[in-house]
Design an enzyme around this catalytic site. Sequence first.
Site, PDB file in Angstrom:
ATOM      1  CB  CYS A  36      -5.711  -5.270   9.612  1.00 12.24           C
ATOM      2  SG  CYS A  36      -6.261  -5.276   7.919  1.00 12.24           S
ATOM      3  NE  ARG A  77      -8.701   3.540   9.194  1.00 12.42           N
ATOM      4  CZ  ARG A  77      -8.079   2.520   8.458  1.00 12.42           C
ATOM      5  NH1 ARG A  77      -6.820   2.964   8.135  1.00 12.42           N
ATOM      6  NH2 ARG A  77      -8.231   0.994   8.339  1.00 12.42           N
TER       7      ARG A  77
END
Length: 118
Positions: A36, A77
């Site tokens: 994450c 990204r």
Amino acid sequence: DGGYGGVLNVRRTVRGYAKAGFAGVCIEDQTFPKRCAYAKGCQVVTHDEAVERIRATVKARDELRGEDGTDLLVIARTDVLRATGDMAECRRRCQAFVQEGADVVYAEGLEGEADMRT
């Protein structure tokens, strides 16, 4: 995702997603295994490797278009801002992703309008 490995795996991943009927693919610049972006220890690959991943993704998408008309939205990204705090490198990667042909560029970790204008 990071493409599940090197550039050849990115190509295979894109083709697999297309075959499964996906409308798009999001490829990012984290190291494997992915974490994450908000977790401590998020790491990213080098600038060159990040750009190579997007180049391979766009090439695979373009090959699919030529073969049977399949189209995928390519989202590129970067988590470099979260990993390093380096806004200049974040901007550099985003610009490179656009130059490589990504349809959408996403920079994780921007914290407001001022960051988006940078």
